[in-house]
Design an enzyme around this catalytic site. Sequence first.
Site, PDB file in Angstrom:
ATOM      1  N   HIS A   1       0.864  -1.177   0.000  1.00  0.00           N
ATOM      2  CA  HIS A   1       0.000   0.000   0.000  1.00  0.00           C
ATOM      3  C   HIS A   1       0.907   1.236   0.000  1.00  0.00           C
ATOM      4  CE1 HIS A   1      -2.854   2.930   1.751  1.00  0.00           C
ATOM      5  NE2 HIS A   1      -3.812   2.102   1.402  1.00  0.00           N
TER       6      HIS A   1
ATOM      7  N   ASP B   1       2.941  -4.381   7.942  1.00  0.00           N
ATOM      8  CA  ASP B   1       1.753  -3.552   7.799  1.00  0.00           C
ATOM      9  C   ASP B   1       0.573  -4.477   8.082  1.00  0.00           C
ATOM     10  OD1 ASP B   1      -0.581  -2.510   6.804  1.00  0.00           O
ATOM     11  OD2 ASP B   1       0.289  -1.761   4.950  1.00  0.00           O
TER      12      ASP B   1
ATOM     13  N   GLN C   1      -4.684  -4.869   7.172  1.00  0.00           N
ATOM     14  CA  GLN C   1      -5.710  -5.839   6.772  1.00  0.00           C
ATOM     15  C   GLN C   1      -5.634  -7.119   7.600  1.00  0.00           C
ATOM     16  OE1 GLN C   1      -8.112  -5.136   4.628  1.00  0.00           O
ATOM     17  NE2 GLN C   1      -7.255  -3.206   3.928  1.00  0.00           N
TER      18      GLN C   1
ATOM     19  N   LYS D   1     -10.220  -0.845  10.192  1.00  0.00           N
ATOM     20  CA  LYS D   1     -10.268  -1.991   9.274  1.00  0.00           C
ATOM     21  C   LYS D   1     -10.779  -3.233  10.000  1.00  0.00           C
ATOM     22  CE  LYS D   1      -7.555   0.077   6.056  1.00  0.00           C
ATOM     23  NZ  LYS D   1      -8.044   0.549   4.774  1.00  0.00           N
TER      24      LYS D   1
ATOM     25  N   CYS E   1      -4.666   2.362  -3.753  1.00  0.00           N
ATOM     26  CA  CYS E   1      -3.410   2.845  -3.141  1.00  0.00           C
ATOM     27  C   CYS E   1      -2.277   1.846  -3.304  1.00  0.00           C
ATOM     28  CB  CYS E   1      -3.589   3.190  -1.658  1.00  0.00           C
ATOM     29  SG  CYS E   1      -4.752   4.506  -1.383  1.00  0.00           S
TER      30      CYS E   1
HETATM   31  N1  PMP Z   1      -1.939  -0.718   4.484  1.00  0.00           N
HETATM   32  C1  PMP Z   1      -2.929  -1.427   3.964  1.00  0.00           C
HETATM   33  C2  PMP Z   1      -2.651  -2.832   3.501  1.00  0.00           C
HETATM   34  C3  PMP Z   1      -4.207  -0.880   3.864  1.00  0.00           C
HETATM   35  O1  PMP Z   1      -5.207  -1.594   3.346  1.00  0.00           O
HETATM   36  C4  PMP Z   1      -4.429   0.437   4.324  1.00  0.00           C
HETATM   37  C5  PMP Z   1      -5.783   1.104   4.203  1.00  0.00           C
HETATM   38  N2  PMP Z   1      -6.377   0.961   2.955  1.00  0.00           N
HETATM   39  C6  PMP Z   1      -3.362   1.128   4.889  1.00  0.00           C
HETATM   40  C7  PMP Z   1      -2.133   0.528   4.950  1.00  0.00           C
HETATM   41  C8  PMP Z   1      -3.526   2.521   5.430  1.00  0.00           C
HETATM   42  O2  PMP Z   1      -4.342   2.495   6.552  1.00  0.00           O
HETATM   43  P1  PMP Z   1      -4.862   3.867   7.198  1.00  0.00           P
HETATM   44  O3  PMP Z   1      -5.424   4.662   6.067  1.00  0.00           O
HETATM   45  O4  PMP Z   1      -5.896   3.424   8.174  1.00  0.00           O
HETATM   46  O5  PMP Z   1      -3.685   4.524   7.821  1.00  0.00           O
END
Ligand code: PMP
Length: 406
Positions: free
Chosen positions: A123, A200, A203, A226, A364
């Site tokens: 991401h 990270d 998910q 999430k 993203c």
């Molecule tokens: N990493 C992953 C794998 C995600 O799916 C997301 C959110 N789409 C993020 C990071 C970023 O999370 P946040 O916007 O809650 O900081």
Amino acid sequence: MPFDVQRIRSDFPILSGRVHGKPLVYLDNAATTHKPQQVIDAIVGFYTHDNANVHRGMHELARRATDGYEAARGKVARFVGAPDHRSVVFTSGTTDAVNLVAYAYAEPRLKAGDRIVLTHMEHHSNIVPWQLVAERTGAEIVAAPITDAGELDLEALHALLDERVKIVAAAWVSNTLGTVNDVRRLASLAHGVGAVLLLDGAQALAHVPIDVREVGCDFLALSAHKALGPTGIGALYAKPELLGEMPPFKGGGEMIEQVTFPHTTYAAPPARFEAGTPNIAGAIGFGAALNYLSSVDREGLAAHERELTAYGTRLLGEVEGLRILGNSPTKAPVFSFTLDWAHPYDVAPILDHMGVAVRTGHHCTQPLMDRFGLPATVRASCALYTTREEIDALITALGKAREMLA
Ligand code: PMP
């Protein structure tokens, strides 16, 4: 109690709502999940009965707010298997947690020629903070490749590892592909060259059991929203010895020991990294979400998710011209796909009109899209409350879209 999807659904008030006059079919859970009544009640309860600022007050409400906030930290620590609640720093989410590690851990240590190894499925939140730090330090970013099935190529990653690599940062579960990475192996590979591993976990929290000690990761970044919790709150787990060595990243109230004009000394972690008034209600809601997840039969949930993955893969596979991106046999129930008869951006509004909420775009993960030569996909992502009937509704809506667009 055995896993019962209908009983779980009854805890989520929004799921009985309608959009465009149709029952809501919410398949955008990788973007954010809905919140059970228990989480909503915890947040409302805090503001209704206990609201005060934390840590500084000598009055009853301040005590209650502090107890609630610190109890939430303990819940996060227990949920992820952290050895000590002091190894959990509240952040505004995964993005904030990765930035904290990039600036407070990596930047002071990295020098020109050092390497940060990422993967092609990251991401942007686990790419851009590292790029910013690489620009400041002269370190290099290297991305480990993934296979056509959307799995990390661990042999290729292994080949990238040498003494120049100081940090390996990887998604536990991919938000676009659903791939669940072999994080134990990643930890042993990273440690084999003396690098640290940041996972990270955005998910992962909702989909896989987490035990940071068993996995052996050095850092884990999390977002509450999430995994049934509120937005604007998350956490960083860090090995206590690493956290102890990290200088502050943001300055302000709460993170100090003693302030004078010539010199300030800093509080021990986690306070050192929580400058300013924190998201107290958010932390309490996060704790309530983890309580909720802990009350769910995890084996039943895992079986439910496996079944959703198999069912969705089979039905989507029967849709003409549909190609699924991400075919790992052990993936989470996330379906990214393209259609040879329509652009994703033309499909999503038709699905929306039928009450089916999906996400369209690069999610993203632009380097991942580039890897597959795609500008965008449609993504349908499930949560613990997703049913087979909702997947059926997606298939019906896709049929309708085809009639209109093909
Ligand atoms: N990493 C992953 C794998 C995600 O799916 C997301 C959110 N789409 C993020 C990071 C970023 O999370 P946040 O916007 O809650 O900081």
